[in-house]
Design a protein around this motif. Sequence first.
Motif, PDB file in Angstrom:
ATOM      1  N   ILE A  25      16.476  12.180  33.104  1.00  0.00           N
ATOM      2  CA  ILE A  25      17.104  12.691  33.897  1.00  0.00           C
ATOM      3  C   ILE A  25      17.189  14.001  34.482  1.00  0.00           C
ATOM      4  N   THR A  94      25.255  11.231  40.085  1.00  0.00           N
ATOM      5  CA  THR A  94      23.448  10.707  40.332  1.00  0.00           C
ATOM      6  C   THR A  94      22.862   9.895  38.997  1.00  0.00           C
ATOM      7  N   PHE A  98      22.215   6.739  36.921  1.00  0.00           N
ATOM      8  CA  PHE A  98      20.904   6.196  35.958  1.00  0.00           C
ATOM      9  C   PHE A  98      20.673   5.891  34.711  1.00  0.00           C
ATOM     10  N   ILE A 101      23.329   3.270  33.732  1.00  0.00           N
ATOM     11  CA  ILE A 101      21.338   1.712  33.953  1.00  0.00           C
ATOM     12  C   ILE A 101      20.552   1.427  33.253  1.00  0.00           C
ATOM     13  N   ASP A 102      20.006   2.437  32.656  1.00  0.00           N
ATOM     14  CA  ASP A 102      19.023   2.366  32.247  1.00  0.00           C
ATOM     15  C   ASP A 102      19.305   2.186  30.396  1.00  0.00           C
ATOM     16  N   ASP A 438      20.494  -3.255  41.468  1.00  0.00           N
ATOM     17  CA  ASP A 438      20.985  -3.000  39.904  1.00  0.00           C
ATOM     18  C   ASP A 438      21.493  -4.618  39.962  1.00  0.00           C
ATOM     19  N   ASP A 473      20.551  -1.563  48.210  1.00  0.00           N
ATOM     20  CA  ASP A 473      21.858  -0.411  48.334  1.00  0.00           C
ATOM     21  C   ASP A 473      23.372  -0.315  47.730  1.00  0.00           C
TER      22      ASP A 473
END
Length: 567
Positions: A25, A94, A98, A101-102, A438, A473
């Motif tokens: 990231i 942000t 991310f 979630i990953d 997601d 989104d």
Amino acid sequence: METSNLNSLEGPKVERWLLQEAVAIKRPLIISYIFTTISGVLVVLQSWFLALACHNVIIEKTSLLSILPMVWKLLLITVARSILTYFSEKHSATAAAFLKIDLRNRLYQKIVTSGFSGRNADTASLVEVMTTGVDSLETYFTRFLPSLVTAAILPLVIIFFAIPAEWRASLVLLFSAPFIPLFMILIGKGTERLNRKMWGRLSILSSAFTDLLKGLPDLRMLSSVKRAATSLSLLSEEYRTATMAVLRIAFLSAFTLEFFSTVGTAVVAVIVGFRLLSGNLSLVDGLFILLIAPEFYLPLRVLGLTYHSRMHGIAAAERIIPLLRHVDHPRSNRTFAAPPVGELLIAYDCVTYSYPGGRGGVHELSFKLIPGEITALCGQSGSGKTTTASLLIALAEPSSGSITANGADINTIDPDLWRSRIAFLPQKPFFFSGTVKDNLTIGLSDVTEDRISRSLESACAQEFVRSLPSGLDTIIGEQGAGLSGGELRRLALARLFLRNPSLVILDEPTAGLDSQNESLVCTSLRKLAQGRTVLMISHREDTVKLADRVMIMADGRLLSGGEQLNG
């Protein structure tokens, strides 16, 4: 996860793993750091303009009207700093979102492929890691790392501008600054052990709570509910005590860091005062030094205050890393076969299973699940419906009898490959805080927009998703907050269509829905059954009408076995 594995992880190795995760990231993080640095440079410029304005009014006797352009510059800088701070925090948030979630995707894939048994202790530990553990990493990336970068750059920038104005006061700033990170590290060493203790208590409390829920029927029979509740209360108190110990040190560390910055600023003020009285320092330079002295210490103080975020992140990472690096234990020396391809004909042949102690279970179940049909399994709570489904997922092996898929015993099939052909839709589908997209694609990679669109259309969810403010989104809250029960059920069905399983297990798919949503879900289920084998667990008459065949269970036995209702 074994305790020994956790203890074998060293702090530097854990932090190295966290920094490696930050590489994924790095773009939004770097942008955030750039905005923060620019904002810090603007502080110096703002302080200079303010000092110059005061000098012009007090010493030069300039009219207030003549310094109006300078006032506008100060306002412009203030607005610019606010905008930069906003975008800096937005990019860091942000990046952290991310990463979470990953990480959850990778943890989910690991759980699915690791032969997870579903034991109570494992369940509690995994839930803790997937929720609290992953969330605790956010402050490491959104607070500690930005503070670390700011503390490394901004004080040097301020010293660069301060030395030409007053080098004596600059030396005080320069030599007093190292005491703050030094004491921060010393205090951090003490909190590291307390943080591990706090996480250990949380893990024990989670496992104990799960055990209590699972064993509640037995505890009620033995009149031991109060004793178990007392034990859980003691564990909760131990966790509270461990948490308060960490917070106590955090508050004391804040006091210590404030002390050094306050003393440093006071010494600078004394030096500036004497220099002004002796006439060896102009008012503009003196005011400039006094204004930037607190700003010099601010990044170091913020770093100290966010150091506990680093401790939280390391403690959480110590629980996440072993799970991600877990090497599956060989189940046995047996050679497993690949699952059959195409549509699945499932057959239970005199299947019997009993839990330890002979409690519950199922007895001599014999029935078939036909591809392209929906088979309803009905019965009261405790009748054996869940056990029947668990045996089908290969979470346990029958004591006697067999379950076959296209003639192959499922216990001779590789469990991981077998479960990859199965999808389960619970009565309350799981949704996390994130975008609709997601939530649909969790655990999947390289999902095209066309596949998502077709899945939404099959689940009768395309229209309402398009009507959302940002479509796919759009961000929803935990447990799908912001959407109705029917909309969430259809999104869960769309998730099933995306995975394209051969065998689907449904648990009360239309429970709690109004007539319109129930009709849409039923239409989706009919599409889902095409070319797939569907087992639907239910005890509602309205849901049973959707089935092609119905089976009724009681006390672990089949009272009626698969009579065809439709066709």
